[in-house]
Design an enzyme around this catalytic site. Sequence first.
Site, PDB file in Angstrom:
ATOM      1  N   TYR A  87      -6.949  -6.892  -3.590  1.00 39.53           N
ATOM      2  CA  TYR A  87      -8.118  -6.657  -3.065  1.00 39.53           C
ATOM      3  C   TYR A  87      -8.456  -8.171  -2.438  1.00 39.53           C
ATOM      4  CZ  TYR A  87      -8.278  -2.263  -5.214  1.00 39.53           C
ATOM      5  OH  TYR A  87      -7.880  -1.053  -5.682  1.00 39.53           O
ATOM      6  N   TYR A 141      -3.982  11.150   2.665  1.00 41.00           N
ATOM      7  CA  TYR A 141      -4.358   9.926   2.130  1.00 41.00           C
ATOM      8  C   TYR A 141      -4.920  10.106   0.708  1.00 41.00           C
ATOM      9  CZ  TYR A 141      -7.250   5.668   0.872  1.00 41.00           C
ATOM     10  OH  TYR A 141      -7.576   4.726   0.128  1.00 41.00           O
ATOM     11  N   LYS A 195      -0.527   2.958  -2.092  1.00 40.32           N
ATOM     12  CA  LYS A 195      -0.493   2.252  -0.677  1.00 40.32           C
ATOM     13  C   LYS A 195       0.785   1.582  -0.431  1.00 40.32           C
ATOM     14  CE  LYS A 195      -5.329   2.215   0.030  1.00 40.32           C
ATOM     15  NZ  LYS A 195      -6.600   1.804  -0.567  1.00 40.32           N
ATOM     16  N   VAL A 197      -7.872   1.071  -8.258  1.00 38.32           N
ATOM     17  CA  VAL A 197      -9.198   1.353  -9.039  1.00 38.32           C
ATOM     18  C   VAL A 197      -9.284   2.366 -10.199  1.00 38.32           C
ATOM     19  CG1 VAL A 197     -10.732   0.854  -6.985  1.00 38.32           C
ATOM     20  CG2 VAL A 197     -10.152   2.973  -7.564  1.00 38.32           C
ATOM     21  N   SER A 204      -4.829   3.002  -5.181  1.00 40.64           N
ATOM     22  CA  SER A 204      -4.451   2.271  -4.204  1.00 40.64           C
ATOM     23  C   SER A 204      -3.204   1.781  -4.412  1.00 40.64           C
ATOM     24  CB  SER A 204      -5.115   0.849  -3.963  1.00 40.64           C
ATOM     25  OG  SER A 204      -6.340   1.318  -3.175  1.00 40.64           O
TER      26      SER A 204
HETATM   27  N1  GLU Z   1      -9.154   6.530  -3.353  1.00 40.00           N
HETATM   28  C1  GLU Z   1      -9.710   5.021  -3.295  1.00 40.00           C
HETATM   29  C2  GLU Z   1     -10.538   5.100  -1.751  1.00 40.00           C
HETATM   30  O1  GLU Z   1     -10.054   5.575  -0.927  1.00 40.00           O
HETATM   31  C3  GLU Z   1      -8.651   4.304  -3.496  1.00 40.00           C
HETATM   32  C4  GLU Z   1      -9.631   3.029  -3.668  1.00 40.00           C
HETATM   33  C5  GLU Z   1      -8.533   1.799  -4.596  1.00 40.00           C
HETATM   34  O2  GLU Z   1      -7.824   2.141  -5.421  1.00 40.00           O
HETATM   35  O3  GLU Z   1      -8.586   0.714  -3.922  1.00 40.00           O
HETATM   36  O4  GLU Z   1     -11.624   4.691  -1.973  1.00 40.00           O
END
Ligand code: GLU
Length: 304
Positions: free
Chosen positions: A240, A189, A67, A258, A64
């Site tokens: 988060y 993505y 992002k 994650v 993530s």
């Molecule tokens: N590729 C993960 C998902 O979309 C990213 C999760 C993350 O790092 O928050 O579930």
Amino acid sequence: MHDFQAILDEVMAAVRPVVGQGRVANYIPALASVDPSRFGMALATVDGDVFGVGDWRMPFSVQSISKVFALALTLSRDGDAIWRRVGKEPSGNPFNSLVQLEYEQGVPRNPFINAGALVMTDRLLSLTGDSRGAVRDFLRAESGNPAVDFDAVVAASEAEHGHRNAALAHFMKSYGNIENPVPLVLEHYFWQCSLSMSCADLARACGFLARHGRTAGGTRLLSRSQAKQVNAVMLTCGTYDAAGEFAYRVGLPCKSGVGGGIIAVIPNRCGLCVWGPGLDSHGNSVAGVEALDRFTTLTGLSVF
Ligand code: GLU
């Protein structure tokens, strides 16, 4: 002046007892097999000096953290228009929650939950024709590491287990908030999440946010105000549903993934990245939170 190398050494010694604690992400096999005893931390100053400890040169899955870069690249091309399709409020819900999206008619709370990042990827795809390529090329340039690349095994595994992301994307498409075909958006993505980078790479790559929008090469990617916006959304939504706890303990704009990585920005000073694969119940690196808490406490550097 701070002796950053001595401070990182002290931080690493202090967090050693918690390294290995937490649970390694196990929703895909490629992440579940990472050694939980790894720990690295890097700091890249706005002037180009880089310091590091532990496994700071070892690549890991950025997940993530990608992002942040998708948001910055979209904002740089689209300006404020993107905020009509995604909000900037903390969600208070897990990163992949569907419930809130239904209440709010397909407009994600912020660009750092999965739904918001899917909208960002969709828009960047429309703007560039190649969202994942744009993110990778930007990261190569800003990290100064041309070897930064996707991990095809991770990307394939994300796709195989990506039912919830597919549900989010289809749901938003039904509200008209996804422009491109859903499978294409998901593919880009997942590839963006699969990028493999070290703490050194990521500490350098987030430097543009410490330089108020200026890239490593000195050109302007974001206006000063847009760089402030990205940092603000990181502070309020980047970790988060523990962003309040992070602001309280660390006091810096941060984004976690994650894979166990967390980037942090100290405006005017440096970019930071810490990595420890063991995650807490919110999905943030246990050793990473501890290390950033120690770092800001020792140095007194925070945005507050
Ligand atoms: N590729 C993960 C998902 O979309 C990213 C999760 C993350 O790092 O928050 O579930």
